[in-house]
Design a protein around this motif. Structure first.
Motif, PDB file in Angstrom:
ATOM      1  N   ILE A  37      -0.512   9.930   5.855  1.00  0.00           N
ATOM      2  CA  ILE A  37      -0.856   8.536   5.570  1.00  0.00           C
ATOM      3  C   ILE A  37      -1.183   7.809   7.096  1.00  0.00           C
ATOM      4  N   VAL A  38      -2.382   7.172   7.021  1.00  0.00           N
ATOM      5  CA  VAL A  38      -2.907   6.351   8.249  1.00  0.00           C
ATOM      6  C   VAL A  38      -3.212   4.965   7.735  1.00  0.00           C
ATOM      7  N   LYS A  59       0.747  -1.117   0.210  1.00  0.00           N
ATOM      8  CA  LYS A  59      -0.092  -0.161   0.040  1.00  0.00           C
ATOM      9  C   LYS A  59       0.864   1.415   0.227  1.00  0.00           C
ATOM     10  N   TYR A  60       1.840   1.200   0.987  1.00  0.00           N
ATOM     11  CA  TYR A  60       2.748   2.361   0.790  1.00  0.00           C
ATOM     12  C   TYR A  60       3.452   2.519  -0.386  1.00  0.00           C
ATOM     13  N   ASP A  61       3.972   1.739  -1.069  1.00  0.00           N
ATOM     14  CA  ASP A  61       4.527   1.725  -2.418  1.00  0.00           C
ATOM     15  C   ASP A  61       3.557   2.248  -3.385  1.00  0.00           C
ATOM     16  N   TRP A  62       2.284   1.733  -3.382  1.00  0.00           N
ATOM     17  CA  TRP A  62       1.253   1.942  -4.418  1.00  0.00           C
ATOM     18  C   TRP A  62       1.107   3.407  -4.404  1.00  0.00           C
ATOM     19  N   LEU A  63       1.074   3.967  -3.080  1.00  0.00           N
ATOM     20  CA  LEU A  63       0.719   5.310  -3.055  1.00  0.00           C
ATOM     21  C   LEU A  63       1.745   6.181  -3.571  1.00  0.00           C
ATOM     22  N   ALA A  64       3.138   5.806  -3.336  1.00  0.00           N
ATOM     23  CA  ALA A  64       4.229   6.470  -3.656  1.00  0.00           C
ATOM     24  C   ALA A  64       4.255   6.632  -5.027  1.00  0.00           C
TER      25      ALA A  64
END
Lengths: 175, 175
Positions: free
Chosen positions: B114-115, B98-103
């Protein structure tokens, strides 16, 4: 039921012993309290890069559990809604480590009550226990400052020195 | 500045095409809308194990971006405080994805906003855009239900069918 938000590093997890060991490993010096009290280790002169340890896989996985945290948080859960709220979001490599650390040491916490965030003003709770006073700015509830070497000079918030003091504070709130 | 909390799956990320492909791969049937409208895919008869896809590394990494989400969230950021609030906490393997997708797709979002959470009643915001109506129960702000195949029968909340409708709603709120 009132809600308590609890920080991890410096509150549930004792980061200081690991910091002191890593500092000695990196710079060959065993820091003494008078050298680091009132600041973060990476705020000492010429060691900005010390902060990079936070970004390494594994850094958050083997931290010591703060004394009495397991028992007191378990007690808090019987009287309050407890959420773990940790500012993990700067550190992509911390997510799985923090999750696994909680599962190992606090298996009674439900995943629904764990929050990885950045700016803690997003947290909706009645109380927040944290060692970073800046997390109380913009927080809608009451901040309880958990004593850490870096915050000994902070005067603005109610202070708790250890988990037994946390229990005493919340026992009084229940009356 | 008012604050908007935005869900990821089913709102920023389009999960449906991947669900339909995986269902066909697992069961040899291409689902038609009349078969899945009003429910989650794993609530169909005899496919409880379909939900296990959520737990696999990579599941959340290659989801399609919802149409117009990138542009509208960028616009929202100019007028509101935007936080991404995703119930990731059940899925340990989703965090890095999820973190990489957002980045990758939303590089303009700051990590402070981001939460990763579980129960969204912990979120302190004025608005929440989400495709799961249960996330509005206990939420202190106004819920906007983002239309998804599984929520078409939900009547309790203001509905937005797509990101252009989200923009229209918040343009009106600014007036």
């Amino acid at each position: 039921m009132k809600r308590i938000a609890i920080d991890m590093d410096g509150v549930m997890a004792n980061v200081k012993p690991k910091f002191l060991d890593l500092y000695e490993q990196d710079y060959g010096i065993r820091l003494q309290p008078e050298q680091y009290l009132g600041k973060k280790i990476y705020q000492l002169p010429n060691v900005m890069e010390f902060r990079n340890h936070y970004f390494q896989k594994g850094f958050f996985r083997d931290l010591e559990v703060m004394e009495n945290a397991v028992e007191v948080i378990k007690w808090l859960q019987e009287h309050y809604e407890v959420f773990i709220t940790t500012a993990a979001m700067e550190f992509r490599n911390s997510f799985e480590d923090k999750y696994d650390w909680l599962a190992e040491h606090f298996p009674y916490l439900h995943w629904k009550n764990i929050v990885f965030c950045g700016n803690k003003s997003i947290i909706n709770a009645d109380y927040m226990i944290d060692d970073n006073a800046f997390n109380f700015e913009g927080f809608i509830g009451k901040g309880l400052l958990f004593t850490a070497f870096h915050n000994v000079e902070e005067k603005r918030y109610t202070r708790v020195d250890n988990w037994l003091e946390v229990k005493t504070f919340f026992e009084q709130e229940l009356n």
